[in-house]
Design a protein around this motif. Structure first.
Motif, short mmCIF file in Angstrom:
data_model
loop_
_atom_site.label_atom_id
_atom_site.label_comp_id
_atom_site.label_asym_id
_atom_site.label_seq_id
_atom_site.Cartn_x
_atom_site.Cartn_y
_atom_site.Cartn_z
N SER B 337 -30.82 -54.98 -88.33
CA SER B 337 -31.24 -53.67 -88.83
C SER B 337 -30.25 -52.58 -88.47
CB SER B 337 -32.63 -53.32 -88.27
OG SER B 337 -32.55 -53.25 -86.87
N GLY B 338 -29.05 -52.95 -87.95
CA GLY B 338 -28.07 -51.95 -87.55
C GLY B 338 -27.42 -51.27 -88.74
N ILE B 339 -26.74 -50.15 -88.42
CA ILE B 339 -26.09 -49.36 -89.47
C ILE B 339 -24.74 -50.00 -89.81
CG2 ILE B 339 -25.19 -47.06 -90.05
CD1 ILE B 339 -28.23 -47.17 -89.53
N THR B 340 -24.51 -50.24 -91.10
CA THR B 340 -23.23 -50.78 -91.56
C THR B 340 -22.64 -49.81 -92.58
OG1 THR B 340 -24.15 -51.93 -93.44
CG2 THR B 340 -24.15 -53.12 -91.32
N PHE B 341 -21.45 -50.12 -93.04
CA PHE B 341 -20.84 -49.24 -94.04
C PHE B 341 -21.58 -49.28 -95.37
CE2 PHE B 341 -17.49 -49.35 -90.90
CZ PHE B 341 -17.11 -48.01 -90.86
N GLU B 342 -22.50 -50.28 -95.52
CA GLU B 342 -23.29 -50.36 -96.76
C GLU B 342 -24.58 -49.55 -96.68
OE1 GLU B 342 -21.67 -53.40 -95.67
OE2 GLU B 342 -20.25 -52.58 -97.12
N THR B 343 -24.94 -49.13 -95.47
CA THR B 343 -26.23 -48.43 -95.29
C THR B 343 -26.24 -47.13 -96.09
OG1 THR B 343 -26.35 -49.34 -93.06
CG2 THR B 343 -27.76 -47.45 -93.53
N ARG B 344 -27.38 -46.87 -96.73
CA ARG B 344 -27.52 -45.63 -97.49
C ARG B 344 -28.61 -44.74 -96.90
NH1 ARG B 344 -23.50 -46.11 -98.20
NH2 ARG B 344 -22.23 -46.90 -99.91
N ASN B 345 -29.71 -45.41 -96.47
CA ASN B 345 -30.84 -44.66 -95.95
C ASN B 345 -31.09 -45.09 -94.50
OD1 ASN B 345 -31.15 -43.73 -98.61
ND2 ASN B 345 -32.33 -45.58 -99.10
N ILE B 346 -31.35 -44.12 -93.63
CA ILE B 346 -31.51 -44.50 -92.22
C ILE B 346 -32.83 -43.97 -91.65
CG2 ILE B 346 -29.02 -44.50 -91.81
CD1 ILE B 346 -29.45 -41.87 -90.25
N VAL B 347 -33.29 -44.66 -90.62
CA VAL B 347 -34.42 -44.17 -89.82
C VAL B 347 -33.84 -43.82 -88.45
CG1 VAL B 347 -36.63 -44.71 -88.77
CG2 VAL B 347 -36.05 -45.61 -91.04
N LEU B 348 -34.01 -42.59 -88.05
CA LEU B 348 -33.47 -42.14 -86.77
C LEU B 348 -34.59 -42.14 -85.74
CD1 LEU B 348 -31.03 -40.89 -85.23
CD2 LEU B 348 -31.96 -38.64 -85.87
N GLU B 349 -34.42 -42.94 -84.72
CA GLU B 349 -35.44 -43.02 -83.66
C GLU B 349 -35.05 -42.11 -82.51
OE1 GLU B 349 -36.47 -46.97 -81.72
OE2 GLU B 349 -35.38 -45.98 -80.09
N SER B 350 -36.03 -41.32 -82.01
CA SER B 350 -35.85 -40.56 -80.78
C SER B 350 -37.15 -40.73 -80.02
CB SER B 350 -35.56 -39.09 -81.09
OG SER B 350 -35.55 -38.35 -79.89
N ALA B 351 -37.12 -41.46 -78.91
CA ALA B 351 -38.36 -41.85 -78.24
C ALA B 351 -38.18 -41.85 -76.75
CB ALA B 351 -38.78 -43.24 -78.71
N THR B 352 -39.29 -42.01 -76.03
CA THR B 352 -39.18 -42.22 -74.59
C THR B 352 -40.00 -43.45 -74.20
OG1 THR B 352 -40.89 -40.55 -74.36
CG2 THR B 352 -38.67 -39.94 -73.70
N PHE B 353 -39.49 -44.16 -73.24
CA PHE B 353 -40.13 -45.41 -72.82
C PHE B 353 -40.39 -45.38 -71.32
CE2 PHE B 353 -37.38 -46.36 -76.47
CZ PHE B 353 -38.37 -46.72 -77.38
N PHE B 354 -41.42 -46.12 -70.91
CA PHE B 354 -41.80 -46.18 -69.50
C PHE B 354 -40.68 -46.83 -68.68
CE2 PHE B 354 -44.10 -48.56 -66.10
CZ PHE B 354 -44.47 -47.45 -65.36
N PRO B 355 -40.19 -46.14 -67.64
CA PRO B 355 -38.99 -46.64 -66.92
C PRO B 355 -39.16 -48.05 -66.36
CG PRO B 355 -39.67 -44.48 -66.07
CD PRO B 355 -40.69 -44.87 -67.08
N GLY B 356 -40.34 -48.33 -65.79
CA GLY B 356 -40.53 -49.64 -65.17
C GLY B 356 -40.37 -50.78 -66.15
#
Ligand SMILES: [Zn+2]
Lengths: 342, 828
Positions: B337-356
């Motif tokens: 699901s990574g971004i390649t030179f063919e990618t046109r549409n993206i989903v940008l994730e900005s999140a926080t996760f439990f450190p442990g």
């Protein structure tokens, strides 16, 4: 050839079992596995066999060699084990061991050293000074009036030329305060002299340790803390200490220090004269006049001092009945303290 | 974390001096572990265009290039402004803009000269990043953007000179894991303003794409935001962006990935981008794909961006699409699901996760990334939306595209604002100096602590403010959400001390240094030595009787006695000038009480009258008689003699580390031929010798009936202490080469001393000869009159190499030759 091999194996097993020394093992090994052994000659005679029979016979020879090697190893280990067993002997463990040649310290040194260590661990430093002093350091600077009886020839030793033998190591405190600015935390151990005839509890030469603390905000509570700390490290955690009013020219207020009797634990006995307490020495808050004499601002600084007699502590600690014993240097006395200090 | 000065300057004005800045960082608690300076390149390094590149015949990688250097003045330039350059890089091709170092350029690692390579002349070199010093990358030459003008200033393009700081961020400070955080701390320390990027103004969403977001693990993922940007054009990042990443030690990938990394380094908050097209729906035939925050299924597999296949065990948090895991949450994205030179549409994730959870996953699967490193250190959930907006703004600017829908935001339990109270009086108590209320307020407000007012102090964090009053002892502040490390007043006091400077902490009590520790322990050492050699310590009065010295053989009138005016008796009429008479008293006393094999010592003061007054030096004296060892049924007794005493004294001198020489000695109470003195640099340090029987008789000790010789050791303790002062023991490296032993026996004329022979042998090769030990001396009828047999044991060792037999034999032959020729020795 197979029969020869079987007979040889049987023979080898018997000979190996009969080996008694490491040398026997070496010889037997040469006989059965060496260049001139039957086994070795059988290897060279393999070509007399049909080629198809050779691998099977070769395997037999190898097996035979491994078998002999294993037997030799086993026998060799058994011989070694036997010789180790044989090296064990029975001992008369009640006969004396070799005595060490180490000597020992004098009990006064032992006690002085312990006191040094206690105070060093409490952050004090050790300062020393001369035994032969002048009147200023021994009396004047310590706020002793000119007509005070302790200045008499009957109390203090004087030397030709006007000097005297110090009567306490407070002289060192004066010398330190003359040279160093507070904060000061020192003990000054050393010999002191008073014109007392030697008897069970007096000696014209004796050893004293004095402690001095000068800083801002030092109160009698610090004196009590230090005394109790010292008593616990020196005599054990069950020991209690107290101070009670007294008089010394160089401290104001002055006190005498007692610790609870470690012989009876405070219930009263012969040693403490039924009081439950033993007198340890004098103490007090440094007299402002003493500070004035050495140029320390007595409004800014306060301090406490106390003194302990090393002979007295040694006598209490080791139950020595007469102070004179300490200066006889009898080896029967000295050797008793051999293990007391590392 | 690596940070570049040029980037840091985007957020704060900084002092020009780099060392000063490094010091500033370290004393703000951000330790600079390494500092790399990137020097400016010379003017002869320029942007140049590769006009043609052709393979050099019979080589597999060299290319012969014509490089256009424009108007740059160079003697070998052709009419079309090109010069000839040989290049070995695989990515060198015609038409590219490159960095050319012309002959005469001095670069960090080399000087560029006109060179002949395989017979072809090259006027300079096309450079990689490593040659410019900006990274370790040496895989190919730099390709500058196509629009870069020929002759452009490389220093300007590459922001040179620059400095790279490698910082150690303590684990409690997650807020320092980005440039802005570092700048914020510096701003507080320097009382400067933090230059924050302007709040992004995002355009209205016009795209039609949609997404389903399901956060099934809000405990492990307190906040998850996603944003669709459609119609982006994935390309290489512009040079300024690449350069920022390169200098921070990151590898540029493409514009969208580079922006997520850029924003992570700016804000400290990791981001991730998915290719929208590759995400699937939970239900077949649904109109839009889904993102599901869930735990991994047991044995669920994911091929991550590092190309490795990870088998998850079910405890890990994953970001999945409708069907499978497309990222290990907070650790690494999936390959598919990574971004390649063919990618046109993206989903940008900005999140926080439990450190442990992130720490456990990272540890279990041995993956540590910039992202996991940050999430493990506890990030606040408050900023996920703002960080997303910052990245979105940059993506729209650099990759184009349009927004589709608003921000998808799962944030079920927003973080509660917390307050802490700080007592200024407590600062003085803990740190030792005062800060005014204003100073405290200034420092804390620079750190985003919001002042609320005064009130009664409360321990720890509180969620609601108490009644505020003007006279309250404590100041109340709202704690910024990103400061997860602040939970007690002491934490705030630490911040204040750190920013105002540990150097301001006063040192009130200076070390007193009244005690002479060296002298104190030097005295102990002498006593310890004698106790170890079997002696018991005695203590005697400081008084003495002048007659005692007379018994030793002195004229009392000649001695510097301090006399008492009021002695108790004649016996105590003077201060002692020697320790010896009392030791003889002690010896006699103990002999009278039946003791034998006696060893006694005393260390103490003697008192000497001087012209100026008096002195009280400390001395040591020891007396010995009888057997070396206490009796034992297994061994024959051997008597203490000169050699035993010599060993005892020399061992003591060795403990002090003092080199001495032994000389003959005259003493009224010791045998002339059996008494010797020790000197160190002409200072008398002590003596050893046998006491005369006539002197012993004065103490009523009858030596003929005692049948034990009495030996005496005297030492100047004060002088030993002085001479050993400042002597420091230094470890000697151990030779890695084996030592070799040799024995040598010979007959030596009686008139030649062992010492003479030993020095003569040592003089031959004192490096190789480590030790010479005498192990036998004997005389017999078989040996010629006037000779004795001596046997020596040699220890030979070379510090640099293994000794050969030849070298050993050569040396031993020289030893024999010297002995025979110089000393008339007979070999045995
Ligand atoms: Zn009692």
């Amino acid at each position: 050839m197979q029969n020869q091999l079987a007979a040889m194996l049987q023979d080898a097993a018997l000979k190996i079992a009969a080996c008694q020394t490491a040398n026997d093992i070496l010889n037997t090994k040469a006989n059965y596995l060496g260049k001139k052994s039957l086994l070795n000659s059988l290897y060279s005679r393999m070509r007399e066999l049909e080629p198809s029979e050779r691998p099977a016979f070769g395997n037999l020879l190898n097996e035979a060699r491994q078998k002999i090697e294993a037997l030799l190893n086993e026998r060799n280990n058994a011989i070694k084990e036997k010789s180790w067993q044989a090296s064990s002997r029975s001992l008369d463990y009640t006969m004396p061991g070799v005595p060490g040649a180490r000597g020992g310290y004098h009990p006064l040194t032992i006690v002085k050293r312990e006191v040094d260590e206690v105070f060093l661990s409490l952050g004090f430093e050790i300062a020393e000074g001369p035994d032969i002093e002048d009147e200023f350091h021994n009396f004047d600077a310590l706020n002793t009036p000119a007509d005070h009886p302790s200045r008499n020839l009957a109390d203090t030793f004087y030397l030709e030329g006007g000097k005297l033998l110090r009567t306490q190591t407070s002289t060192v405190q004066i010398r330190v305060m003359e040279k160093h600015k507070p904060p000061i935390r020192i003990i000054s151990p050393g010999r002191c002299y008073r014109n007392d005839k030697p008897d069970p509890s007096h000696s014209p030469v004796f050893t004293q340790v004095e402690a001095l603390v000068v800083d801002k905000g030092i109160s009698m509570s610090d004196l009590k803390d230090t005394l109790q700390n010292f008593a616990v490290i020196m005599f054990g955690s069950q020991v209690k200490s107290r101070i009670r009013p007294h008089f010394f020219p160089f401290t104001e207020p002055s006190a005498e220090m007692d610790i609870s009797c470690m012989v009876c634990g405070g219930t009263g006995c012969r040693v403490c004269k039924q009081s439950g307490w033993l007198e340890l020495g004098g103490a007090g808050m440094v007299d402002p006049n003493v500070f004035d004499a050495v140029g320390i601002d007595s409004e800014l600084y306060t301090g406490f001092a106390f003194g302990l007699g090393i002979e007295r502590i040694a006598m209490l600690k080791y139950n020595i009945p007469d102070m004179r014993i300490l200066f006889e240097n009898d080896l029967r006395m000295l050797s008793q303290f051999r293990g007391e200090l590392q | 974390m690596k940070i570049a000065l040029s980037w840091l300057k985007n957020y704060i004005d900084l002092p020009e001096n780099i060392d000063e800045l490094a010091e500033l960082l370290t004393f703000a608690g951000i330790e600079v572990e390494a500092l790399t300076r990137l020097e400016a390149v010379p003017k002869s390094v320029i942007a140049a265009k590769v006009v043609s590149a052709e393979r050099v015949p019979k080589t597999d990688h060299l290319q012969l290039c014509r490089v256009d250097i424009g108007s740059y003045d160079y003697p070998e330039k052709a009419e079309d402004n090109t010069i000839q350059v040989i290049c070995g890089a695989a990515n060198c091709h015609s038409g590219m803009m490159a960095v050319l170092a012309l002959p005469g350029s001095k670069l960090a690692e080399m000087d560029i000269k006109v060179a002949k390579i395989r017979g072809v002349v090259s006027h300079g070199m096309l450079c990689s990043e490593r040659e410019l010093g900006i990274s370790e990358n040496h895989a190919g030459i730099i390709e500058l953007p196509a629009q870069t003008p020929i002759g452009a200033d490389i220093n300007e393009l590459y922001e040179l000179p620059d400095a790279i700081f490698e910082l150690e961020i303590t684990p409690n400070r997650s807020d320092l894991l980005g440039y802005k955080g570092i700048a914020r701390d510096l701003a507080a320390k320097l009382a400067r303003t933090l230059k924050e990027p302007a709040t992004p103004e995002l355009p209205v969403a016009t795209g039609d794409l949609k997404l389903g977001l399901y956060n099934e693990e809000p405990g492990l993922c307190p906040r998850y935001t996603a944003r669709i940007i459609q119609g982006v054009k994935i390309a290489q990042s512009p040079l300024w962006l690449k350069l920022k990443l390169i200098k921070s030690g990151l590898r540029p990938i493409n514009n969208v990935v580079d922006i997520t990394n850029f924003v992570m380094y700016e804000t400290g908050q990791p981001l991730h981008a998915f290719d929208f097209k590759l995400l699937t729906s939970r239900e077949a035939g649904a109109a839009h794909p889904d993102i599901v925050v869930r735990k991994a299924y047991p044995q669920e597999e994911i091929v991550a961006l590092d190309g490795k296949n990870y088998i998850l065990d079910g405890d890990e948090l994953v970001i999945a699409d409708g069907k499978k895991a497309s990222a290990i949450a907070g650790v690494m994205g999936s390959e598919y699901s990574g971004i390649t030179f063919e990618t046109r549409n993206i989903v940008l994730e900005s999140a926080t996760f439990f450190p442990g959870s992130v720490r456990k996953t990272s540890y279990k699967h041995k993956i540590s990334t910039d992202s996991s490193y940050r999430f493990e250190r506890h990030l606040s959930a408050e900023y996920a939306d703002k960080v997303s907006a910052r990245a979105t703004e940059l993506i729209l600017k650099l990759a184009g595209g349009e927004l589709a829908g608003e921000l998808y935001d799962s944030y079920p339990q927003p973080e509660v604002r917390k307050y802490i109270s700080v007592r200024p009086a407590r600062f003085e108590l803990l740190i030792g100096y005062t800060l005014s209320d204003t100073e405290i307020k200034d420092y804390l407000q620079k750190l985003d602590f919001e002042y609320k007012g005064k009130g009664r102090h409360q321990k720890g964090l509180v969620e609601s403010l108490p009644a505020l009053e003007d006279k309250g002892e404590a100041h109340y502040y709202a704690v910024p959400a990103y400061r997860k490390d602040i939970s007690r007043e002491a934490d705030v006091l630490e911040e204040l001390a750190r920013l105002s400077g540990y150097d301001k902490v006063p040192q009130i009590t200076l070390p007193q240094q009244i005690m002479d520790r060296h002298a104190y322990y030097a005295k102990r050492k002498a006593m310890q030595h004698l106790v170890a050699w079997g002696a018991y310590e005695t203590l005697n009065y400081s008084f003495s009787d002048p007659k005692q010295m007379q018994k030793l053989g002195f004229e009392p009138e000649t001695l510097p006695f301090m006399k008492l005016i009021n002695p108790q008796s004649q016996l105590h009429s003077v201060m002692r000038v020697s320790l010896v008479p009392q030791l003889l008293d002690n010896l006699a006393y103990n002999l009278n009480h039946g003791a034998r094999d006696i060893r006694l010592f005393e260390q103490g003061k003697v008192y000497l009258k001087t012209a100026e007054g008096h002195e009280e030096p400390t001395k040591l004296a020891a007396i010995f008689c009888g057997s070396r060892m206490p009796g034992h049924w297994q061994s024959k007794p051997q008597a203490i003699d000169f050699y035993w005493l010599k060993g005892c004294f020399e061992a003591l001198l060795a403990e002090y580390g003092i080199a001495t020489e032994i000389r003959s000695f005259q003493s009224p109470y010791q045998m002339d031929s059996e008494s010797f003195a020790y000197y160190a640099q002409d200072s008398f340090v002590g003596s050893i010798g046998r006491i005369k029987p006539a002197v012993l008789a004065k103490w009523d000790i009858d030596s003929s009936s005692l049948k034990q010789e009495v030996w005496l050791l005297e030492a100047e303790t004060d002088i030993l202490a002085e001479l050993s002062r400042n002597k420091e023991l230094k470890f000697q490296p151990l030779s890695r080469f084996p030592a070799v032993s040799r024995d040598l026996s010979f007959l030596a004329p009686e008139n030649i001393s062992f010492g003479e022979l030993k020095s003569a042998i040592l003089a031959l090769d004192s490096n190789l000869i480590q030790a010479i030990e005498l192990f036998d001396e004997y005389r017999s009828k078989q040996i010629a009159e006037g000779f004795r047999s001596l046997s020596l044991h040699f220890v030979l060792q070379d510090q640099e190499k293994t000794l050969t037999d030849e070298a050993v034999e050569h040396l031993m032959a020289r030893v024999q030759k010297t002995l025979i020729e110089k000393y008339e020795i007979k070999m045995r």
